[in-house]
Design an enzyme around this catalytic site. Structure first.
Site, PDB file in Angstrom:
ATOM      1  CG  HIS A 166      49.029   8.883  -8.479  1.00 31.75           C
ATOM      2  ND1 HIS A 166      48.983   8.101  -9.613  1.00 31.75           N
ATOM      3  CD2 HIS A 166      49.743   9.989  -8.796  1.00 31.75           C
ATOM      4  CE1 HIS A 166      49.668   8.703 -10.568  1.00 31.75           C
ATOM      5  NE2 HIS A 166      50.132   9.851 -10.102  1.00 31.75           N
ATOM      6  CG  ASP A 201      51.568  17.510  -6.950  1.00 28.85           C
ATOM      7  OD1 ASP A 201      50.729  16.849  -7.598  1.00 28.85           O
ATOM      8  OD2 ASP A 201      52.440  18.205  -7.484  1.00 28.85           O
TER       9      ASP A 201
HETATM   10  C1  SDX Z   1      49.565  14.609  -9.957  1.00 27.06           C
HETATM   11  O1  SDX Z   1      48.298  11.117 -13.200  1.00 27.06           O
HETATM   12  C2  SDX Z   1      49.466  11.473 -12.834  1.00 27.06           C
HETATM   13  O2  SDX Z   1      50.433  10.768 -13.055  1.00 27.06           O
HETATM   14  C3  SDX Z   1      49.545  12.812 -12.111  1.00 27.06           C
HETATM   15  C4  SDX Z   1      50.894  13.174 -11.549  1.00 27.06           C
HETATM   16  C5  SDX Z   1      51.910  13.411 -12.650  1.00 27.06           C
HETATM   17  O3  SDX Z   1      53.119  13.325 -12.362  1.00 27.06           O
HETATM   18  O4  SDX Z   1      51.485  13.825 -13.759  1.00 27.06           O
HETATM   19  O5  SDX Z   1      51.361  12.159 -10.703  1.00 27.06           O
HETATM   20  C6  SDX Z   1      50.824  14.467 -10.751  1.00 27.06           C
HETATM   21  O6  SDX Z   1      48.636  15.212 -10.433  1.00 27.06           O
HETATM   22  C7  SDX Z   1      49.457  13.967  -8.609  1.00 27.06           C
HETATM   23  C8  SDX Z   1      48.037  14.108  -7.965  1.00 27.06           C
HETATM   24  C9  SDX Z   1      47.919  15.492  -7.342  1.00 27.06           C
HETATM   25  N1  SDX Z   1      46.551  15.751  -6.871  1.00 27.06           N
HETATM   26  C10 SDX Z   1      46.254  15.767  -5.553  1.00 27.06           C
HETATM   27  O7  SDX Z   1      47.054  15.544  -4.655  1.00 27.06           O
HETATM   28  C11 SDX Z   1      44.815  16.159  -5.248  1.00 27.06           C
HETATM   29  C12 SDX Z   1      44.205  15.215  -4.217  1.00 27.06           C
HETATM   30  N2  SDX Z   1      44.114  13.893  -4.817  1.00 27.06           N
HETATM   31  C13 SDX Z   1      42.961  13.532  -5.503  1.00 27.06           C
HETATM   32  O8  SDX Z   1      41.928  14.358  -5.721  1.00 27.06           O
HETATM   33  C14 SDX Z   1      42.934  12.168  -6.162  1.00 27.06           C
HETATM   34  O9  SDX Z   1      43.660  11.294  -5.415  1.00 27.06           O
HETATM   35  C15 SDX Z   1      43.389  12.132  -7.610  1.00 27.06           C
HETATM   36  C16 SDX Z   1      42.646  13.131  -8.426  1.00 27.06           C
HETATM   37  C17 SDX Z   1      44.850  12.425  -7.677  1.00 27.06           C
HETATM   38  C18 SDX Z   1      43.156  10.736  -8.169  1.00 27.06           C
HETATM   39  O10 SDX Z   1      41.860  10.475  -7.993  1.00 27.06           O
HETATM   40  P1  SDX Z   1      41.077   9.306  -8.804  1.00 27.06           P
HETATM   41  O11 SDX Z   1      41.985   8.221  -9.230  1.00 27.06           O
HETATM   42  O12 SDX Z   1      40.233   9.932  -9.852  1.00 27.06           O
HETATM   43  O13 SDX Z   1      40.190   8.709  -7.650  1.00 27.06           O
HETATM   44  P2  SDX Z   1      38.849   9.380  -7.151  1.00 27.06           P
HETATM   45  O14 SDX Z   1      38.948  10.884  -7.183  1.00 27.06           O
HETATM   46  O15 SDX Z   1      37.733   8.724  -7.893  1.00 27.06           O
HETATM   47  O16 SDX Z   1      38.864   8.922  -5.614  1.00 27.06           O
HETATM   48  C19 SDX Z   1      38.605   7.541  -5.276  1.00 27.06           C
HETATM   49  C20 SDX Z   1      38.224   7.551  -3.806  1.00 27.06           C
HETATM   50  C21 SDX Z   1      37.157   8.602  -3.507  1.00 27.06           C
HETATM   51  O17 SDX Z   1      36.407   8.149  -2.401  1.00 27.06           O
HETATM   52  P3  SDX Z   1      34.905   7.550  -2.672  1.00 27.06           P
HETATM   53  O18 SDX Z   1      34.148   8.632  -3.420  1.00 27.06           O
HETATM   54  O19 SDX Z   1      35.136   6.302  -3.530  1.00 27.06           O
HETATM   55  O20 SDX Z   1      34.377   7.257  -1.278  1.00 27.06           O
HETATM   56  O21 SDX Z   1      39.372   7.942  -3.017  1.00 27.06           O
HETATM   57  C22 SDX Z   1      39.093   9.139  -2.320  1.00 27.06           C
HETATM   58  C23 SDX Z   1      37.940   9.802  -3.051  1.00 27.06           C
HETATM   59  O22 SDX Z   1      37.215  10.639  -2.165  1.00 27.06           O
HETATM   60  N3  SDX Z   1      40.278   9.991  -2.394  1.00 27.06           N
HETATM   61  C24 SDX Z   1      40.668  10.800  -1.412  1.00 27.06           C
HETATM   62  C25 SDX Z   1      41.828  11.436  -1.901  1.00 27.06           C
HETATM   63  N4  SDX Z   1      42.105  10.998  -3.142  1.00 27.06           N
HETATM   64  C26 SDX Z   1      41.137  10.101  -3.439  1.00 27.06           C
HETATM   65  N5  SDX Z   1      40.154  11.060  -0.204  1.00 27.06           N
HETATM   66  C27 SDX Z   1      40.818  11.974   0.542  1.00 27.06           C
HETATM   67  N6  SDX Z   1      41.939  12.621   0.158  1.00 27.06           N
HETATM   68  C28 SDX Z   1      42.471  12.386  -1.059  1.00 27.06           C
HETATM   69  N7  SDX Z   1      43.578  13.049  -1.446  1.00 27.06           N
END
Ligand code: SDX
Length: 370
Positions: free
Chosen positions: A253, A307
């Site tokens: 998140h 989620d």
């Molecule tokens: C919702 O914003 C909100 O409030 C949203 C929400 C709401 O109520 O409206 O809470 C609802 O959308 C929840 C999120 C649902 N999405 C997912 O579950 C999809 C999987 N999660 C992600 O893709 C990710 O965590 C995000 C998109 C939710 C947030 O990502 P960010 O803040 O943009 O961080 P990032 O994508 O830049 O990741 C930072 C690092 C990365 O590693 P590096 O490239 O730095 O090595 O963290 C890693 C990412 O690879 N990472 C994960 C991960 N989430 C982040 N690695 C593995 N699995 C994951 N789920």
């Protein structure tokens, strides 16, 4: 000028609607803890709180509930659109198009919140119509005598739900009503800041919420548990998924760097109810994924989000898997419209910049000389 990809840590407005404490994993709607609201309140009362900024008196709530209930029916045109597309289209596309049609049909000059109440009241009718049309079942007309969640499940299954199941949906929907400046709320604000209409904002919100990084993650998270198949397979699956650069859906998140309180509330609910064998098996897989996922990702502040368990809750209540994002949208319309209403009180066109990194002053070359 500084480049901030994804607008990370950039505040676009002040708000008194929702506060998220990402470090401690706390969430407050209009100053009330989500834990208290999930324990003592209900969907309509929280909708009123978010829209009007205060908890309603009994009279105010009764009046609000009946106003919502009166707006549940959809037009023949929208009903026919749903019938024509339910079996082939993505449900979020059906929902987005249906809300767009509501905008075409609404000739009133009414208040933004009144229009948003109409949309909120009608979306469960659209969602249940999609599922029943797919199953070649008759569409069930809304029953104004039932609460929002009771009616939602009544239209879905054709029979009145148990108190336990309608309470579960009520809490599940309550948890999705708002979440400050998430991507879909931002999409709504961008549209609203040009002084466009609320239907256009909500269509933008649905469009953004559809993506698997946002509202689409609830279906993806459950798909993961189904793919894993048993608790014994969890460790291997998680390690393979992460080592191949794929994300664990329902984890991570932008704001929460600890367990999302909404995930905790839904998990507690699911752990207490008596579940059918399949839901129990999927729940056991999910709790194992949570344990191993936190062991690997927790030290980087990556924990389960709303989620992660919400899909399991919607599945338990009998919704088709690909309908989960539409259920999310059905509640988030309240947060989207409340933030739009708040922003428009002190509006400013949303127009950021880009840092130019291309060429400049290039000489035009006629096509035959290229
Ligand atoms: C919702 O914003 C909100 O409030 C949203 C929400 C709401 O109520 O409206 O809470 C609802 O959308 C929840 C999120 C649902 N999405 C997912 O579950 C999809 C999987 N999660 C992600 O893709 C990710 O965590 C995000 C998109 C939710 C947030 O990502 P960010 O803040 O943009 O961080 P990032 O994508 O830049 O990741 C930072 C690092 C990365 O590693 P590096 O490239 O730095 O090595 O963290 C890693 C990412 O690879 N990472 C994960 C991960 N989430 C982040 N690695 C593995 N699995 C994951 N789920």
């Amino acid at each position: 000028m500084e480049l901030r990809k994804g607008l990370e840590d950039i505040a676009i407005k002040e708000t008194s609607i929702t506060f998220i404490d990402g470090e401690l994993g706390r969430l407050y709607y209009r100053g009330y803890s989500i834990f208290d609201l999930a324990s003592f309140s209900n969907f309509e009362e929280v909708a009123y709180l978010i829209w009007y900024g205060k908890l309603p008196t009994r009279h105010e709530l009764d009046d609000f509930k009946s106003r919502l209930a009166e707006e549940r029916s959809i037009s023949d045109e929208i009903a026919s659109l749903v019938k024509r597309t339910a079996k082939t289209a993505n449900p979020m596309d059906v929902l987005r198009t249906s809300v767009s049609m509501m905008g075409l049909e609404d000739k009133d000059d009414g208040e933004l919140i009144t229009k948003s109440m109409k949309i909120t009241a009608k979306i469960p009718t659209i969602i249940s119509s999609i599922q029943r049309t797919r199953a070649n079942l008759d569409v069930i007309e809304p029953d104004p005598s039932l609460s929002h969640s009771e009616n939602f499940l009544y239209m879905l299954h054709g029979s009145k739900p148990s108190r336990e199941r309608s309470r579960m949906l009520d809490v599940g929907l309550m948890l999705h009503i708002d979440h400050e400046m998430n991507a879909s709320t931002m999409a709504c604000l961008v549209v609203a800041s040009t002084l466009s209409d609320i239907y256009s904002s909500i269509v933008a919100g649905i469009s953004a919420l559809k993506g698997p990084l946002h509202g689409g993650a609830n279906s993806e998270a459950l798909r993961q548990f189904m793919e894993i198949g048993s608790q014994e397979n969890v460790e291997k699956y998680v390690l393979n998924r992460l080592s191949s650069g794929q994300r664990l859906m329902g984890f991570g998140h932008r704001i929460y760097k600890s367990l999302d309180p909404r995930a905790k509330i839904i998990k507690d609910y699911l752990s207490k109810v008596s579940k059918d064998e399949e839901t129990q098996r999927l729940f056991d897989i999910a709790t194992k994924v949570e344990e191993i996922g936190i062991r690997i990702l927790g030290k980087r502040g990556i924990y389960p989000n709303v989620d992660f368990y919400s899909g399991l809750l919607f599945h338990f209540l009998g919704f088709d898997l690909d309908l989960f994002p539409t259920i999310f949208a059905s509640a988030r319309v309240i947060g989207w419209s409340a933030h739009v209403d708040e922003y428009l009180k002190d509006n400013k066109l949303i127009r950021p910049k880009a840092i130019y990194v291309g060429d400049l002053g290039k000489k035009y070359v006629p096509i035959d000389e290229r």
